[in-house]
Every structure is written in C-alpha cells, then in structure tokens.
Design a protein around this motif. Structure first.
Motif, short mmCIF file in Angstrom:
data_model
loop_
_atom_site.label_atom_id
_atom_site.label_comp_id
_atom_site.label_asym_id
_atom_site.label_seq_id
_atom_site.Cartn_x
_atom_site.Cartn_y
_atom_site.Cartn_z
N ALA A 19 22.86 60.41 66.56
CA ALA A 19 23.68 60.88 67.68
C ALA A 19 23.83 62.40 67.67
O ALA A 19 24.39 62.96 68.62
N LYS A 66 24.35 63.07 71.47
CA LYS A 66 24.44 62.01 72.48
C LYS A 66 25.46 60.97 72.04
O LYS A 66 25.11 59.95 71.46
N SER A 67 26.71 61.28 72.29
CA SER A 67 27.81 60.38 71.95
C SER A 67 29.08 60.97 72.54
O SER A 67 29.21 62.19 72.67
#
Length: 196
Positions: A154, A126-127
């Motif tokens: 992340a 998630k980045s």
C-alpha cells in the motif's frame, strides 16, 4: 470509540499510547481476548524479535484472535511483519493475514547499514491510511527485516531495494515505519486510521 492496543512480548508500545493520548484518545492496552474482540479499532505495534513475539501470542491464542478480527486493525513495525505468513527472523511462522514472507536486509555495499534506521520517503500510496499524505513524505523507520513488494503493498520505500512500507488487505492495515515517531505526517496517518 474504544481503541485497543495489543499487549504482547514487544517493546515500544508506550510511544503509541502517548501518540494516541496527544490526540485525546485513551486506549486500552490489553492481551485480553474479550477486550480486543469488543474494541472498535485495534493497533498491533511494537519492536522486537519475531519468534519470541509469536510464542507469546500463540500461548494466549492471540494469533488466531487477531487473524479473525473484523474491525480495522493497524500493525506497526514488527506488527506488520507478524501479520505476514512467515519471517526469516528465527524461521518463524507468523499470523498469516498477508500471504507473503518477511526477508532480512542483505547489504549490497558498505554504505548500507542494518538495521535500517532513520527517515525515509514513501511513495506509491494506495490506501485510506494515506489520505492527505503527499508522495515522498518522510517517515521514521527502524528495522532489519522487510516485506518485499507484493499484491498487498500500500506504500513503497527504498533501502537497498524497493520494499513494502505499508500493506493493506480488507480490514487490515500496516506500516513498516513508526507513525507515532513520524511527526505531523505520522499523526495524520494515525488520525486517518482512527477515521476509517
């Protein structure tokens, strides 16, 4: 675009220089505060030992400079660990961007070797760093210490237990693995950072 690589008491920095050169980027390798502050993007890579690296950074006031940067910063391997609050390696107080601790791997059986070395999958990404990278993509790790799962995680990888393969907070991004040694996937991650 000016890309600066933090020059400090750590090894393996030149593999990052070479990876950027392959992308047509000629980075500045520096420990000069003005050069770092004026760069568009900063990479904080390396392999080494936490207490010696932090001593070098503190002697030059680079720990405070790095903590106060506003442009995108990418920590790699020990760079990720030094961006945390504290490391068990040498009982070292670190830079403190990520309010979390770095722990030493404790093998749960004889099949686990420390340092963890080799290719391992990452997931739960998630980045922006991982745009176009599929779940369970393999990347290259070499490390004896790890960041536990936390609010900044992340990406996740598994070795002995799940751990943070990457962290993200504001303008700070980091990977425990070496994108510069991770083939096409690693090159994509470096490109994604440059495009942030």
């Amino acid at each position: 675009m000016k890309i600066a690589i933090v020059k400090y008491n750590a090894g393996n920095i030149y593999s990052v220089v070479n990876a950027l050169n392959r992308l047509g980027i000629n980075p500045v390798l520096t420990d000069d505060i003005e050069e770092l502050s004026s760069a568009d993007k900063i990479i904080f890579p390396g392999q080494g030992e936490a207490s010696g690296a932090m001593r070098y950074l503190k002697e030059r006031n680079l720990d405070k400079v790095i903590r106060d940067l506003h442009q995108p910063v990418l920590g790699i391997c020990i760079g990720q660990q030094l961006l945390c609050r504290h490391s068990e390696e040498g009982d070292t107080d670190c830079i403190g961007v990520f309010d979390t601790e770095v722990k030493r791997f404790t093998p749960s059986s004889h099949e686990y070797k420390v340092p963890a070395m080799g290719w391992n999958g990452i997931y739960g990404m998630k980045s922006k760093l991982f745009k176009g990278i599929p779940d369970n993509e393999f990347v290259y790790f070499v490390h004896s210490f790890y960041v536990p799962l936390c609010q900044y995680t992340a990406a996740v990888s598994d070795y002995i237990q799940p751990f943070s393969a990457a962290l993200h907070k504001d303008n700070f991004y980091s990977t425990q693995f070496h994108p510069e040694k991770s083939g096409d996937a690693g090159e994509r991650i470096i490109k994604n950072f440059i495009n942030i």
